[in-house]
Design a protein around this motif. Structure first.
Motif, PDB file in Angstrom:
ATOM      1  N   ASP A   1       2.848  -4.559  -3.339  1.00 42.95           N
ATOM      2  CA  ASP A   1       3.055  -4.015  -2.319  1.00 42.95           C
ATOM      3  C   ASP A   1       1.731  -3.724  -1.278  1.00 42.95           C
ATOM      4  O   ASP A   1       0.981  -2.850  -1.624  1.00 42.95           O
ATOM      5  CB  ASP A   1       3.530  -2.525  -2.618  1.00 42.95           C
ATOM      6  N   GLU A   2       1.591  -4.741  -0.457  1.00 34.23           N
ATOM      7  CA  GLU A   2       0.498  -4.647   0.138  1.00 34.23           C
ATOM      8  C   GLU A   2      -0.027  -3.462   0.970  1.00 34.23           C
ATOM      9  O   GLU A   2      -1.298  -3.191   1.179  1.00 34.23           O
ATOM     10  CB  GLU A   2       0.619  -6.024   1.393  1.00 34.23           C
ATOM     11  N   GLU A   3       0.918  -2.833   1.613  1.00 39.16           N
ATOM     12  CA  GLU A   3       0.650  -1.612   2.309  1.00 39.16           C
ATOM     13  C   GLU A   3       0.036  -0.457   1.360  1.00 39.16           C
ATOM     14  O   GLU A   3      -0.983   0.043   1.744  1.00 39.16           O
ATOM     15  CB  GLU A   3       1.883  -1.138   3.055  1.00 39.16           C
ATOM     16  N   LYS A   4       0.780  -0.267   0.402  1.00 40.13           N
ATOM     17  CA  LYS A   4       0.455   0.661  -0.725  1.00 40.13           C
ATOM     18  C   LYS A   4      -1.059   0.322  -1.341  1.00 40.13           C
ATOM     19  O   LYS A   4      -1.957   1.146  -1.426  1.00 40.13           O
ATOM     20  CB  LYS A   4       1.679   0.777  -1.926  1.00 40.13           C
ATOM     21  N   ALA A   5      -1.303  -1.039  -1.807  1.00 42.44           N
ATOM     22  CA  ALA A   5      -2.326  -1.538  -2.334  1.00 42.44           C
ATOM     23  C   ALA A   5      -3.527  -1.502  -1.251  1.00 42.44           C
ATOM     24  O   ALA A   5      -4.874  -1.196  -1.685  1.00 42.44           O
ATOM     25  CB  ALA A   5      -2.295  -3.088  -2.505  1.00 42.44           C
ATOM     26  N   LYS A   6      -3.210  -1.528   0.098  1.00 42.00           N
ATOM     27  CA  LYS A   6      -4.527  -1.248   0.988  1.00 42.00           C
ATOM     28  C   LYS A   6      -5.150   0.070   0.715  1.00 42.00           C
ATOM     29  O   LYS A   6      -6.240   0.360   1.286  1.00 42.00           O
ATOM     30  CB  LYS A   6      -3.937  -1.446   2.472  1.00 42.00           C
ATOM     31  N   GLN A   7      -4.168   1.023   0.266  1.00 40.54           N
ATOM     32  CA  GLN A   7      -4.692   2.627   0.328  1.00 40.54           C
ATOM     33  C   GLN A   7      -5.328   2.874  -1.038  1.00 40.54           C
ATOM     34  O   GLN A   7      -5.932   3.892  -1.282  1.00 40.54           O
ATOM     35  CB  GLN A   7      -3.370   3.259   0.295  1.00 40.54           C
ATOM     36  N   GLY A   8      -5.237   1.809  -1.955  1.00 40.03           N
ATOM     37  CA  GLY A   8      -6.059   2.179  -3.111  1.00 40.03           C
ATOM     38  C   GLY A   8      -7.288   1.707  -3.188  1.00 40.03           C
ATOM     39  O   GLY A   8      -7.954   1.336  -2.148  1.00 40.03           O
ATOM     40  N   ARG A   9      -7.962   1.667  -4.339  1.00 40.60           N
ATOM     41  CA  ARG A   9      -9.545   1.366  -4.459  1.00 40.60           C
ATOM     42  C   ARG A   9     -10.061  -0.218  -4.109  1.00 40.60           C
ATOM     43  O   ARG A   9     -11.111  -0.399  -4.018  1.00 40.60           O
ATOM     44  CB  ARG A   9      -9.953   1.945  -5.878  1.00 40.60           C
ATOM     45  N   PHE A  10      -8.904  -0.934  -4.385  1.00 46.13           N
ATOM     46  CA  PHE A  10      -9.068  -2.239  -3.958  1.00 46.13           C
ATOM     47  C   PHE A  10      -9.138  -2.823  -2.750  1.00 46.13           C
ATOM     48  O   PHE A  10      -9.229  -4.045  -2.185  1.00 46.13           O
ATOM     49  CB  PHE A  10      -8.522  -3.435  -5.018  1.00 46.13           C
ATOM     50  N   ASN A  11      -8.454  -1.983  -1.841  1.00 45.29           N
ATOM     51  CA  ASN A  11      -8.096  -2.287  -0.343  1.00 45.29           C
ATOM     52  C   ASN A  11      -7.224  -3.492  -0.260  1.00 45.29           C
ATOM     53  O   ASN A  11      -7.355  -4.122   0.891  1.00 45.29           O
ATOM     54  CB  ASN A  11      -9.454  -2.445   0.362  1.00 45.29           C
ATOM     55  N   GLY A  12      -6.215  -3.793  -1.017  1.00 44.60           N
ATOM     56  CA  GLY A  12      -5.322  -4.943  -0.872  1.00 44.60           C
ATOM     57  C   GLY A  12      -4.884  -5.197  -2.069  1.00 44.60           C
ATOM     58  O   GLY A  12      -4.953  -4.872  -3.158  1.00 44.60           O
TER      59      GLY A  12
END
Length: 82
Positions: free
Chosen positions: A39-50
């Motif tokens: 999930d690109e959008e959710k992953a962008k909010q995580g510590r790896f930014n994508g």
């Protein structure tokens, strides 16, 4: 080389391997369906930014490259003591 022939501090270099985002997503859908791989959008909010590759995926690729390097020759190691 057998496991007991390796020493701390040895360095080995393999060839490189490039993963595409599509490779990462395809693998994750089948083997590691966590949001940070899909999930690109959710992953962008995580510590790896994508989106990132699964650790399972990168370990499998590392193992492939290691085997191709020829260090184990005909010894069957079956992932023992990894």
């Amino acid at each position: 080389m057998k496991l007991d022939e390796f020493t701390i501090g040895q360095v080995f270099e393999t060839k490189s391997f490039k993963l595409t985002k599509e490779d990462i997503i395809r693998f994750a859908k089948e083997f590691d369906p966590q949001y940070m791989h899909l999930d690109e959008e959710k992953a962008k909010q995580g510590r790896f930014n994508g989106i990132i590759a699964s650790g399972i995926h990168t370990m499998a690729l590392s193992f492939k490259l290691w085997i191709e390097q020829g260090m184990y020759e005909e010894d069957v190691i079956a992932g023992t003591e990894m």
